[in-house]
Structures are given as structure tokens and as C-alpha cells.
Motif scaffolding. Structure first.
Motif, mmCIF file in Angstrom:
data_model
loop_
_atom_site.group_PDB
_atom_site.id
_atom_site.type_symbol
_atom_site.label_atom_id
_atom_site.label_comp_id
_atom_site.label_asym_id
_atom_site.label_seq_id
_atom_site.Cartn_x
_atom_site.Cartn_y
_atom_site.Cartn_z
ATOM 1 N N ALA A 69 1.074 -1.155 0.063
ATOM 2 C CA ALA A 69 -0.132 0.342 -0.185
ATOM 3 C C ALA A 69 1.251 1.466 -0.057
ATOM 4 O O ALA A 69 0.811 2.761 -0.830
ATOM 5 N N PHE A 72 2.044 1.639 -3.706
ATOM 6 C CA PHE A 72 1.287 2.454 -4.316
ATOM 7 C C PHE A 72 0.805 3.795 -4.167
ATOM 8 O O PHE A 72 0.642 4.632 -4.725
ATOM 9 N N LEU A 73 1.319 4.056 -2.500
ATOM 10 C CA LEU A 73 0.835 5.093 -2.125
ATOM 11 C C LEU A 73 1.648 6.138 -3.171
ATOM 12 O O LEU A 73 1.480 7.653 -3.428
ATOM 13 N N GLY A 76 1.906 6.708 -5.996
ATOM 14 C CA GLY A 76 0.541 7.910 -6.335
ATOM 15 C C GLY A 76 1.042 8.857 -6.693
ATOM 16 O O GLY A 76 0.316 9.955 -7.103
ATOM 17 N N LEU A 77 1.824 9.210 -5.193
ATOM 18 C CA LEU A 77 2.389 10.758 -5.691
ATOM 19 C C LEU A 77 3.138 10.752 -6.065
ATOM 20 O O LEU A 77 3.368 12.215 -6.463
ATOM 21 N N VAL A 79 3.085 10.012 -9.565
ATOM 22 C CA VAL A 79 2.213 10.842 -10.181
ATOM 23 C C VAL A 79 1.538 11.952 -10.481
ATOM 24 O O VAL A 79 1.338 13.445 -11.252
ATOM 25 N N VAL A 80 1.362 12.124 -9.109
ATOM 26 C CA VAL A 80 0.366 13.399 -8.785
ATOM 27 C C VAL A 80 1.323 14.664 -8.908
ATOM 28 O O VAL A 80 1.021 15.630 -9.116
ATOM 29 N N HIS A 83 1.754 15.751 -12.439
ATOM 30 C CA HIS A 83 1.110 17.109 -12.755
ATOM 31 C C HIS A 83 1.131 18.821 -11.524
ATOM 32 O O HIS A 83 0.791 19.213 -12.488
ATOM 33 N N ARG A 87 1.347 22.459 -13.502
ATOM 34 C CA ARG A 87 0.881 23.100 -13.605
ATOM 35 C C ARG A 87 2.080 24.924 -13.457
ATOM 36 O O ARG A 87 1.779 25.446 -13.268
ATOM 37 N N GLN B 170 -3.926 12.876 -2.771
ATOM 38 C CA GLN B 170 -4.991 13.194 -4.281
ATOM 39 C C GLN B 170 -4.327 11.155 -4.744
ATOM 40 O O GLN B 170 -4.972 11.690 -5.856
ATOM 41 N N ALA B 171 -3.162 11.693 -3.913
ATOM 42 C CA ALA B 171 -2.821 9.972 -4.202
ATOM 43 C C ALA B 171 -3.351 9.188 -3.329
ATOM 44 O O ALA B 171 -3.283 7.776 -4.565
ATOM 45 N N LEU B 174 -5.051 6.296 -5.976
ATOM 46 C CA LEU B 174 -4.642 6.087 -6.928
ATOM 47 C C LEU B 174 -3.528 4.929 -6.356
ATOM 48 O O LEU B 174 -3.928 3.932 -7.002
ATOM 49 N N MET B 175 -4.025 5.271 -5.111
ATOM 50 C CA MET B 175 -3.076 4.340 -4.642
ATOM 51 C C MET B 175 -4.288 2.871 -4.003
ATOM 52 O O MET B 175 -3.998 1.700 -4.400
ATOM 53 N N VAL B 562 -6.803 10.400 -12.540
ATOM 54 C CA VAL B 562 -5.370 11.404 -13.162
ATOM 55 C C VAL B 562 -6.351 12.430 -13.943
ATOM 56 O O VAL B 562 -6.171 13.562 -13.604
ATOM 57 N N LEU B 565 -7.363 14.586 -12.317
ATOM 58 C CA LEU B 565 -6.717 15.235 -11.077
ATOM 59 C C LEU B 565 -6.310 17.107 -12.256
ATOM 60 O O LEU B 565 -6.398 17.817 -11.278
ATOM 61 N N SER B 566 -6.474 16.511 -13.783
ATOM 62 C CA SER B 566 -5.394 17.640 -14.225
ATOM 63 C C SER B 566 -6.784 18.484 -15.149
ATOM 64 O O SER B 566 -6.380 20.100 -14.531
ATOM 65 N N LEU B 569 -6.973 20.457 -11.236
ATOM 66 C CA LEU B 569 -5.619 21.878 -11.043
ATOM 67 C C LEU B 569 -5.819 22.499 -12.474
ATOM 68 O O LEU B 569 -5.176 24.005 -11.483
ATOM 69 N N LEU B 570 -6.211 22.412 -13.179
ATOM 70 C CA LEU B 570 -6.450 23.619 -14.579
ATOM 71 C C LEU B 570 -7.246 24.478 -13.663
ATOM 72 O O LEU B 570 -7.934 25.887 -14.040
#
Lengths: 319, 653
Positions: A69, A72-73, A76-77, A79-80, A83, A87, B170-171, B174-175, B562, B565-566, B569-570
């Protein structure tokens, strides 16, 4: 490793050429749209990836649910984070500022204003050319000017064909950047020769006294300070008394005048002559002397002041 | 300057140290003290060095420290392998790494190690508490990474914590997606390091007076069970664990010399099978538990039944282990028993417990069959003054059974099972002690059954000529309530009970709720194995979950999240709207004289007013009114007008 590095650098050059052709030259206000923002994991990001891989394999092997877990967290972190990192640059506005000028060997400064029109803050914005600028955060609606310094080596026009704006915020795992191709060029003045050689004989305006020790004889009164007055003529005592800037006026043009001749330095090479002329111009300007310049195909009459100085240095830079 | 080669500064160092220390501290529970002293030492040194008055150690000192740390691990564990030695080594090395942190890059390495320290914690324990404790740890480490890894100036700590909290939040979706859908494998790629000195309460493979008392006071969960149908009644819930055939006069222990597989033909079902699933807490032993008697055809993979019908696993249970068994409540076992087994199970030390032997031989001469001897013994327990108590007087003499049967007569299951089995052996009836659990409590919230250490029980098994091995529980003869109601119901009033049995109704309900929660945690989080995963996906409606399908679904869901999420964010970073006043005025400028093309970018309001009113004299009054109102609102420190006044003026046009 060397061949690998050469492949990489060739690849990078190709990529940059491609980006340049695609984006075209930039000037004035630039808004970074997502088509010109690139993002890749950096070294730390790759290290983080290996950490994740180790956790994942360990978690699967030991069937350790919490370990999995966490892996995976963190994935995910990542990937986040990517973004969020993107930005920071997305829709960022850059305003290319004025270019300064510099003497060869000294860094030239370029100013770029970063403008955040968005409702969210942008973090960790940095410019890079040969060196890296300060790293800043921009709150919503905020703008801030950053300066890029570029090393100069030779006199003449020097252009900057590219600089990078990037951010690695928040976790420093990704490097998100955009290439800007500004229409900038900066005039690099010749490198001044070391002080030592005194300028040739002086023509003194006979209307005034050349000797500052007797200058008082020509003192004619005080008037209010105007832009362009030499600081050395300010009556500082008067300023200390009632804080009004006044300058002493002298009758006659109490000015020493030089004419610097390129051909008079025939014992030197061409570049050395230009350097020496530059030195003289700077010294004369410093002392408040008037000076003229005689170059092979150009003659500039004797004069004073920053505009004249600029004109002379420019002529030397482009000689 | 690039972040990585930036020199360490105070805020970055402090964040890194906070992350490292917080993730190291929980290891205090299972590691020796000295790595922590070493870490405290290097942390202080590093902090002293940032002031500039002290220097970091040179190469020689660092090498000496590294050698000392390595030697320390070797001395403590005689190895650098294994879970504990490995964690100690990780801790030592990160402490040492601190002494050579010159650049931000080095700090980032330490922060990544901190993540790893959290994971190693999970190899020791995976309880809800471990998971909860990991949340602030992950949060802090992530914040430290954010404050350290990028060249950006560190944020204020509140803002940093909130930003990293947002990232982690936010993760989380996904987890969850990855946790549910990432394919699991059924077997380990390599052996799991064992925790060397894991102290776990639970049954041991021997029983001497007093050994079970400790268990009866423990509220720890031994295992949880989910029955396919209705569970059998409490009095039939004998969870067989170990069979103790060796008796040295005081201690019963497992006979290991002839540990071989059961011949399935010797076992006959006399009733239908009951299926159930057991979630066994790790006890670091090989034995498993099952209701008497497990169907040899239904055993979990990697386990077998021994010839004394113990369910045994090839590997010790070092992690929560889930298995499924079917049992026959009624069965016959070993109608024809092997000679060696008969001989073994009638052996005892004839020098000890003479009065017990005398009594048994008296029965043998008076009674005609083994069954009658068994009944005679049960009659003895039932009708003489025997008491069930959890605090019996100590039996210290060698002739402990004599002392119990003829003097103290106070005890609980282990005393009764032990003395009964010895009586049988002395009378020539093959007998042995079986230990395991008896009973179990159904949780009303989830319907699962929880068996605690306090349900530990010992009973006997005797071999009768026409019936094979038969379970006899002498404790039930003395205190029928023990098997009908459990320990709490069978102890006489006024006797102090372990806290578990004393609980008030509210506490009891809370405990049931907590147990239900733990059961869910075990089942859905820790025990989420390959089979569970496939069952769960089928439950969610995925038909035939193959590897390919799972991966594709996972990627698709991740893509959706995702994408959301984007978009989010936008939306968050959409352009700022001009304020209401500007919008109002701009609209007025656009509409008042379309022919004039609105206000030009560099045109001041007054200039615009002059230009437009020159072109449209009939609107000059309005234009000047609006312009003056606008200028007043925009530039006067305390405007005399209000926005609504301007709005009215514009609307009047």
C-alpha cells in the motif's frame, strides 16, 4: 561513457533544434501553453523510482499488504507530483525585459518578468542559461523580475538564442521546463585595458582654468540641480545645510578635452588599441573630461555625458 | 545553482532530521538500544556542525564509526541478514550517512531511506496501529522531501504540511485502485526473513502445570473463523492444535520422532462436513488449528495431517495466514491402531505418582472394559469434591498428579486432562493430551467467530477397541459450564477473573466492535491475497479476472483519476477574474460607443471620456458621470459612492 555522452548531447541538440523550429522565436509577452512545456523525471526522480520498485517487489514477495500500500501510495504521489510540477509552468506568462550591456569578460544581465495570472500559486520557478537564476514562488496575481546573467568574452553583438524556465517543485522528482528563444542581443563593449598608460596631451579650453586649485576664481554662483550635472559640482555643503541640491556654476567651460586617436597607438595590436581607447574613455568620463574619438573610418567629436560615452563605446565595440 | 549540489542549509537539515528521527523511533520496539544512541550522537554532531563552530568528522573517523556500527550489528545478531539485523544495519548506516551530508543530494538520500524505514516497520507488525502511526510518518517524510529536494526556498511549515497533505490525499485514490487491481502472486520469490525473537503468546508444544494459565489471561486473538453455514454449538467447538503423547511425570509434550502423514483410510466421517475459513494470527509455529476432525481431502496447500491428526504446515506461520478447511463433527479414527502407537500412549514413569497408579490398577481389576474405566474416572471427577478454578494451589512436587487427585482437587483444564490421561495410561488404556482451543465467540456485527488465547483448552483422547480414538474432556465433567459457556461462566462467584472476563456490557460491546473492525482489516487489507483479490473482483462484477484484464482495468481507472486530477488542477489555476468594478467599467466602455471601438489599451479613463464625448456629444453627460464614479471608486481612499450607484448610472443609459 564518453560515447554515451556524445550520443546524448547530439540527441539533445537535435531536440532543441526541433523545439526551436516548432515554437518559433519569442518576443514581448510569452504565455507558456502546454505544447511547449516538457517534463521528465530527474536523477532524484529515478532514485525514487528505484525505491518504489524495491518496495513493490518486497511487498509482493512478503505479501506485505501495508508495504504494498505504501509503494502504491508513493507511486500515486509521483504521478500527482508530476501534474503539480507541470502546473507550475502551465499558462505562466513571461515578459522579456530590457537587455543591459556589459564589458567583455563581465556578465551581461537580462531581465525576465514572470507573471502569474492564475488563481493558484506557482512554485520554484527558475531561469537558466549558462547559470541559474534565483528560484522563486509566485502567489496568485503576483509577478517578479528575475535576471539572467550571461558571461561575455568578446566585444560586439552577443545574442542569447535560448534560455530555460523550469521548476522541480513540489518533490524534486520531475524536471519540468520550457525553452524560450528570445530575440535578445546585447552589445558587449571592449574589455578596458588595465590602467597605467596616460592619455595623450590635453587640449584645454582656454576660457576656463585647467587648474582645479584655482577653480574658485571662476566660480560664478549656484543653480538648481538638473539631470546630467556632474556629482562633483554639487554643493554638498549647501545640501547638508538645507537639503536642496544645488550645483556650483563656473564661468567658462572649465573642461579638459581629449581626443583619443586609434592611429596614435601604432605600437599595439588592433584589439589592444581598442582596449586602451576604452580605458581612456572610461577614465575621462570618470573625471568629467570631454573626449573625442578618432577611429580609422569614423570620427566622433569631443563631448561629454552618458549618451556620448555610449556612442563611443558602441563604435569601439563594433569596430 | 542546481538543487542537488546546493550546500546543506539549516531548514533543509532540520526537515531531514525530523523525518529520519520520526521514522527511526518506532524501531525502538524491536531493535537494541545502541543504534539509537549512535543516531542521537550523529544527529547532535550534524546539528553542531550547521552552526559553523564544529566540523563534520573526517574520513578516518567516519570509517572507524562505520566499522564500529557494522561490528555492532554482527555482535548483536551474529549476522547481517534477517529482519532485525537488516533493520539495525539500515539504521546504523543512515546515522553514519548523517556525518557526510554536505549537499542537498545527501539529504535527499536520507529522506528516501526514511521511507524505507517505514516499510521495514511493516515487516514486524501490520496492525491497524502500525498503519495509523505510518500516516503522520509518511506525511512528514513527504513534507521533508518537498522542503529539501527542490531548489525552491522552503515554505512556511504550515503551508508545507498542507501542500504535501494535498499531494498525499490526491494520491490516495490511485493507491486504492492499484491496491485492489495490481496482480498479486501466490508464492514468495524468496524466503521471508524471520523475526528471531518474536515473543508471541500462544500454545507451546508442551504442557506442564501452570503453562496455560498465562494464556487464559491473554485477550490476544488466536484466530478468527468464518463458517459457511451456522457454526456448530459451543460444546462441540474443539479446535484441535497439538497432541501431547510424551509424559515425563510432570510435562506433556509432542512426540516428534514418528511424525508422519496420516493414512486417510483410518479416518471415517460419521456426519456431514462443515466448511469454514480461518484467519490465523502469526504464531511462528508450524501447527494449524481445525475443528475436530479435519477432512484430509480439504487441507490447505502446503499442509498435512500427522498420524495423530495434527494439522501441520510445512512452513511456520510468520504472517497472518488464511486457510480453508472442512471438518466432520462426528468421525471415527484409527479403529485399528498401530502397536507402537498403543505402546507409546500407555507409557508413564512408574516411579512417580504411586497413588494414581494404585487407583488405576484397582479400577482395572474391578472393571471389565476400557470404556467403563473411562466412565469411572469421569464419575470420580464429577462426584468427588473437585473444583474448577483458575487460581489453583501450586503443585510443586514430583508427584503432581497424586497431589492434585488426592489433596488439592482444584484446577482447570490442564490439571484435569493431565491427571485423567495418566489415570488411563496407568490402567492400560491408551490416552494422550490434546491442546487447542475450545469455544469461540460469534461477533454479532460481522458474524465471524473470534477465538482468543483465553479460549485455550486441554482435553484428553483415549483409544477404545471398537471406537478408535475418542475425545474425553474431563474438565467438562467437573465444570460443564466451561464448555457450555466458556471460562467466564464456569469460575465460581467471587473468584478474580482476568480482565477480559470481567468486562462491563459497554466495554464488551466496544470490544466486539473493535474485534469486528480488526477482522475486516485482516480480511480485506492484510489478507488480501491472490484468491481474495479474484473473489473481490468477481464480487465487483468483473467476469473471469485475468492478469491482462486486471492490468488494463487498473490502467484505465488510473487514467480516469489522473484525468480528473488534471482537470481539477486546471480549474484551480484558471485565470483570475478582474474585480467587479473593472468588469463593470470595461463593459460600459465597450458598449457606450461601439463605433469608437472601446477603450484603447493605453488610454486613461479621462482621455477615453474626452474622445468619446467629442464623438457623441449627446452622451457626454452620462460618460462623464460614469467616468467620475469609476475614478472615485477606483482611486479615492474612502469612496463617496458605491458600486451599486455606478451600476444604476450605467443601467440608466
Amino acid at each position: 561513457m564518453a560515447w554515451l555522452r556524445s550520443i546524448f548531447s547530439r540527441l539533445r541538440a537535435r531536440l532543441r533544434g526541433w523545439a526551436r523550429k516548432r515554437q518559433g522565436p519569442d518576443s514581448g509577452d510569452i504565455t507558456l501553453n502546454s505544447g511547449r512545456i516538457y517534463i521528465l523525471p530527474n536523477t532524484q526522480g529515478i532514485a525514487f523510482g528505484f525505491l518504489l520498485l524495491a518496495m513493490l517487489i518486497g511487498g509482493l514477495n512478503y505479501n506485505n499488504s501495508l508495504g504494498l500500500a505504501l509503494a502504491f501510495l508513493l507511486a500515486g504521489l509521483a504521478v500527482v507530483t508530476m501534474h503539480h510540477c507541470h502546473r507550475n509552468l502551465s499558462r505562466l506568462r513571461l515578459r522579456l525585459g530590457a537587455t543591459g550591456s556589459a564589458f567583455a569578460g563581465h556578465p551581461a544581465q537580462f531581465s525576465v518578468t514572470l507573471i502569474n495570472d492564475a488563481r493558484a500559486a506557482r512554485f520554484g520557478l527558475t531561469l537558466r542559461q549558462q547559470s541559474t537564476s534565483e528560484c522563486i514562488h509566485l502567489e496568485p496575481g503576483e509577478h517578479q523580475a528575475l535576471s539572467l546573467t550571461v558571461n561575455t568574452s568578446r566585444r560586439g553583438w552577443q545574442s542569447i538564442d535560448r534560455f530555460t524556465v523550469f521548476s522541480t517543485f513540489p518533490l524534486g522528482l520531475f524536471h519540468c521546463w520550457a525553452w524560450i528563444h528570445p530575440d535578445w542581443r546585447v552589445l558587449v563593449y571592449p574589455r578596458p585595458a588595465p590602467p597605467g598608460l596616460e592619455p595623450p596631451a590635453v587640449e584645454t579650453d582656454t576660457a576656463g582654468s585647467a587648474d582645479r586649485r584655482h577653480g574658485d576664481a571662476d566660480f560664478s554662483g549656484l543653480r538648481n540641480f538638473r539631470d546630467g550635472d556632474s556629482p562633483r559640482h554639487i554643493a554638498w555643503k549647501a545640501f547638508a545645510r538645507d537639503e536642496s541640491l544645488v550645483v556650483r556654476q563656473y564661468t567658462g567651460a572649465d573642461v579638459t578635452t581629449h581626443v583619443f586617436d586609434y592611429d596614435s597607438l601604432d605600437q599595439m595590436t588592433g584589439e589592444a588599441r581598442i582596449s586602451q581607447l576604452t580605458r581612456w574613455i572610461l577614465d575621462a568620463d570618470q573625471r568629467g573630461h570631454a573626449y573625442g574619438l578618432r577611429l580609422p573610418e569614423q570620427v566622433i567629436g569631443a563631448d561629454l555625458g552618458p549618451i556620448h560615452r555610449e556612442r563611443c563605446l558602441r563604435a569601439l565595440a563594433l569596430l | 545553482m542546481k538543487a542537488a549540489t546546493q550546500v546543506v542549509d539549516t531548514p533543509r537539515l532540520l526537515w531531514t532530521l525530523a523525518a529520519l528521527v520520526l521514522t527511526s523511533l518506532p524501531h525502538v520496539m524491536h531493535l537494541p538500544w545502541w543504534p539509537f544512541v549512535l543516531m542521537a550522537f550523529t544527529v547532535s554532531w550534524r546539528l553542531a556542525a550547521i552552526t559553523g563552530r564544529y566540523r563534520l568528522p573526517g574520513v578516518v573517523v567516519r570509517l572507524l564509526l562505520a566499522a564500529a556500527g557494522f561490528a555492532g550489528v554482527l555482535l548483536s545478531y551474529r549476522s547481517i541478514n534477517g529482519l532485525e539485523a537488516g533493520s539495525a544495519l539500515l539504521l546504523v548506516m543512515s546515522a553514519l550517512k548523517l556525518t557526510e551530508t554536505r549537499y542537498v543530494r545527501d539529504l535527499v538520500v536520507l529522506i528516501l531511506i526514511s521511507y524505507f524505514l517505514i516499510v521495514t516497520q511493516f515487516l514486524f507488525a501490520q496492525s491497524v496501529f502500525t498503519a495509523l502511526a505510518a500516516i503522520p510518518a509518511v506525511w512528514l517524510v513527504t513534507t521533508a522531501l518537498m522542503q529539501t529536494a527542490s531548489a525552491a526556498p522552503p515554505l512556511a511549515w504550515r503551508r508545507a504540511l498542507s501542500r504535501s497533505g494535498i499531494l498525499l490525499a490526491q494520491a490516495v485514490p490511485l493507491m486504492i485502485i492499484a491496491f485492489v487491481l495490481f496482480p498479486r502472486f501466490s508464492g514468495p520469490f524468496w524466503a521471508i526473513p524471520r523475526a528471531e525473537n518474536a515473543a508471541v503468546t500462544g500454545l507451546s508444544d508442551s504442557m506442564s502445570p501452570g503453562s496455560i494459565t498465562e494464556l487464559l489471561e491473554s485477550e490476544a486473538v488466536a484466530f478468527r473463523v468464518k463458517f459457511d453455514g451456522t457454526p456448530p454449538p459451543r460444546k462441540d467447538r474443539y479446535w484441535r492444535g497439538l497432541v501431547l503423547s510424551n509424559f515425563d511425570g510432570r510435562t506433556w509434550s509432542v512426540f516428534k520422532a514418528r511424525d508422519r502423514n496420516l493414512n486417510p483410510d483410518t479416518l471415517q466421517p460419521l456426519s456431514n462436513a462443515i466448511g469454514y475459513e480461518i484467519m490465523l494470527e502469526p504464531h511462528h509455529q508450524h501447527w494449524l488449528f481445525a475443528l475436530e476432525q479435519a477432512d484430509p481431502a480439504s487441507l490447505p496447500r502446503g499442509s498435512y495431517l500427522t498420524n495423530d491428526r495434527r494439522l501441520t504446515r510445512n512452513k511456520p506461520v510468520t504472517q497472518l495466514y488464511q486457510y480453508r478447511v472442512e471438518s466432520w463433527p462426528e468421525y471415527s479414527a484409527s479403529l485399528t491402531a498401530a502397536d507402537w502407537e498403543m505402546r507409546r500412549d500407555t507409557q508413564f514413569d512408574t516411579r512417580l505418582n504411586p497413588r494414581t497408579q494404585e487407583l488405576a490398577q484397582q479400577w482395572r481389576s474391578e472393571l471389565s472394559s476400557d470404556a467403563e474405566i473411562v466412565n469411572r474416572a469421569l464419575y470420580l471427577f464429577r462426584n468427588e469434591q473437585f473444583f474448577y478454578t483458575l487460581s489453583p494451589p501450586a503443585l510443586n512436587r514430583d508427584d503432581a498428579v497424586d497431589e492434585f487427585l488426592f489433596q488439592s482437587r482444584r484446577g482447570f483444564c490442564e490439571h484435569y486432562a493431565s491427571s485423567f490421561s495418566l489415570l488411563m495410561r496407568a490402567a492400560g488404556v491408551p490416552a494422550r493430551v490434546v491442546v487447542g482451543y475450545q469455544g469461540g465467540e460469534v461477533n454479532p456485527y460481522t458474524g465471524h467467530m473470534t477465538i482468543r488465547q483465553s479460549d485455550a483448552h486441554a482435553w484428553s483422547e483415549v483409544w477404545l477397541p471398537d471406537r478408535g480414538w475418542v475425545r474425553v474432556d474431563p474438565t467438562a465433567a467437573v465444570a460443564p459450564a466451561r464448555v457450555e459457556l466458556g471460562v467466564a461462566g464456569s469460575v465460581p462467584d467471587g473468584e478474580t477473573l482476568p480482565s477480559l472476563f470481567r468486562a462491563s456490557q459497554l466495554l464488551y460491546n466496544l470490544q466486539l466492535g473493535w474485534d469486528a473492525f480488526n477482522n475486516g482489516w485482516n480480511e480485506w487489507v492484510l489478507g488480501f491475497s491472490r484468491n481474495k483479490q479474484i473473489d473481490f473482483l468477481k464480487l465487483l462484477g468483473m467476469r473471469d479476472p485475468s492478469l491482462r484484464k486486471m492490468l488494463l482495468t487498473m490502467l484505465a481507472l488510473i487514467g480516469i483519476v489522473v484525468g480528473l486530477l488534471s482537470v481539477h488542477l486546471l480549474w484551480q489555476s484558471r485565470p483570475r477574474r478582474a474585480d467587479a468594478l473593472t468588469r463593470l467599467y470595461d463593459r460600459f466602455c465597450r458598449n457606450i460607443a461601439p463605433a469608437e471601438g472601446g477603450r484603447r489599451p493605453a488610454e486613461a479613463p479621462l482621455h477615453f471620456a474626452a474622445r468619446v464625448s467629442a464623438a457623441h456629444p449627446e452622451r457626454a453627460d452620462l460618460i462623464h458621470l460614469v467616468t467620475n464614479l469609476y475614478l472615485d471608486l477606483r482611486y479615492t481612499p474612502n469612496p463617496q459612492t458605491s458600486l451599486s450607484e455606478l451600476r444604476r448610472a450605467i443601467r440608466s443609459a
